[in-house]
Design a protein around this motif. Structure first.
Motif, PDB file in Angstrom:
ATOM      1  N   LYS A 135     -62.599 -11.803 -70.779  1.00  0.00           N
ATOM      2  CA  LYS A 135     -61.977 -11.599 -69.473  1.00  0.00           C
ATOM      3  C   LYS A 135     -60.496 -11.888 -69.630  1.00  0.00           C
ATOM      4  CE  LYS A 135     -62.540 -14.693 -66.155  1.00  0.00           C
ATOM      5  NZ  LYS A 135     -63.063 -15.497 -65.035  1.00  0.00           N
ATOM      6  N   GLY A 136     -59.661 -11.046 -69.052  1.00  0.00           N
ATOM      7  CA  GLY A 136     -58.230 -11.258 -69.167  1.00  0.00           C
ATOM      8  C   GLY A 136     -57.471 -10.552 -68.051  1.00  0.00           C
ATOM      9  N   ASP A 137     -56.174 -10.793 -68.014  1.00  0.00           N
ATOM     10  CA  ASP A 137     -55.298 -10.213 -67.007  1.00  0.00           C
ATOM     11  C   ASP A 137     -54.410  -9.149 -67.650  1.00  0.00           C
ATOM     12  OD1 ASP A 137     -56.224 -12.058 -65.057  1.00  0.00           O
ATOM     13  OD2 ASP A 137     -54.786 -13.551 -65.792  1.00  0.00           O
ATOM     14  N   TYR A 138     -54.365  -7.977 -67.053  1.00  0.00           N
ATOM     15  CA  TYR A 138     -53.428  -6.950 -67.497  1.00  0.00           C
ATOM     16  C   TYR A 138     -52.037  -7.364 -67.025  1.00  0.00           C
ATOM     17  CZ  TYR A 138     -57.629  -4.127 -68.227  1.00  0.00           C
ATOM     18  OH  TYR A 138     -58.843  -3.660 -68.625  1.00  0.00           O
ATOM     19  N   ALA A 139     -51.064  -7.198 -67.896  1.00  0.00           N
ATOM     20  CA  ALA A 139     -49.714  -7.635 -67.538  1.00  0.00           C
ATOM     21  C   ALA A 139     -48.666  -6.793 -68.243  1.00  0.00           C
ATOM     22  CB  ALA A 139     -49.526  -9.107 -67.921  1.00  0.00           C
ATOM     23  N   THR A 140     -47.488  -6.831 -67.646  1.00  0.00           N
ATOM     24  CA  THR A 140     -46.294  -6.320 -68.311  1.00  0.00           C
ATOM     25  C   THR A 140     -45.532  -7.540 -68.777  1.00  0.00           C
ATOM     26  OG1 THR A 140     -46.233  -4.431 -66.816  1.00  0.00           O
ATOM     27  CG2 THR A 140     -44.217  -4.921 -68.035  1.00  0.00           C
ATOM     28  N   ILE A 141     -45.252  -7.587 -70.076  1.00  0.00           N
ATOM     29  CA  ILE A 141     -44.529  -8.738 -70.633  1.00  0.00           C
ATOM     30  C   ILE A 141     -43.158  -8.286 -71.123  1.00  0.00           C
ATOM     31  CG2 ILE A 141     -46.590 -10.048 -71.277  1.00  0.00           C
ATOM     32  CD1 ILE A 141     -46.139  -9.055 -74.186  1.00  0.00           C
ATOM     33  N   ALA A 142     -42.255  -9.268 -71.216  1.00  0.00           N
ATOM     34  CA  ALA A 142     -40.924  -9.010 -71.782  1.00  0.00           C
ATOM     35  C   ALA A 142     -41.086  -8.711 -73.266  1.00  0.00           C
ATOM     36  CB  ALA A 142     -40.032 -10.214 -71.560  1.00  0.00           C
ATOM     37  N   LYS A 143     -40.276  -7.816 -73.760  1.00  0.00           N
ATOM     38  CA  LYS A 143     -40.382  -7.443 -75.173  1.00  0.00           C
ATOM     39  C   LYS A 143     -39.444  -8.227 -76.045  1.00  0.00           C
ATOM     40  CE  LYS A 143     -42.244  -2.950 -74.314  1.00  0.00           C
ATOM     41  NZ  LYS A 143     -42.334  -1.597 -74.665  1.00  0.00           N
TER      42      LYS A 143
END
Length: 143
Positions: A135-143
């Protein structure tokens, strides 16, 4: 007579059918599989709950992936890595559909029981089937 022998054989084998061996595999070992290098394209990064994660810019929902594999003739370790890879592939596909470049806060979620580790995935190996649920969270992360 044949039915009686079959019933006796099944009864004698039934304790073996109930095997549920808990095994832990490292995320890094799963990612190092040759199949992982082919099927995980690098566009989605994976971070276990408790692992150092780049700054999360946006969370785009949560998901669960529950994957099983045939464990017959495979070591528990290999079958667990294979099931874990299948779960990661499903999370990668979900992340892409949701516009995410990462899955963060990943926990093992077998039978809806959380196991948290910054480095390991929990797997359950039976006599015939091996399974991993993540189970996890979809995310946009800094590159």
């Amino acid at each position: 007579m044949k039915k009686a022998l079959l019933l006796l054989a099944l009864t004698a084998a039934s304790p073996a059918l109930a095997r549920d061996t808990v095994t832990k595999v490292k995320l890094a070992d799963v990612m190092a599989l040759p199949e992982a290098k082919q099927k995980l394209d690098g566009s989605v990064k994976f971070f276990m709950d408790g692992a150092k994660t780049p700054k999360v810019l946006k969370t785009l929902g949560s998901d669960t992936s529950n994957k099983k594999t045939n464990g017959v003739g495979k070591s528990d370790d290999y079958a667990c890595k294979w099931a874990a890879l299948s779960a990661l592939i499903a999370l990668q596909d979900g992340a892409k559909k949701n516009g995410a470049n990462a899955v963060v806060n990943i926990v093992s979620y077998y039978k809806k029981v959380e196991f948290k580790s910054a480095t390991e995935i929990e797997c359950h190996a039976g006599s015939f089937v091996t399974g991993v649920a993540l189970k996890g969270d979809y995310a946009t992360i800094a590159k």
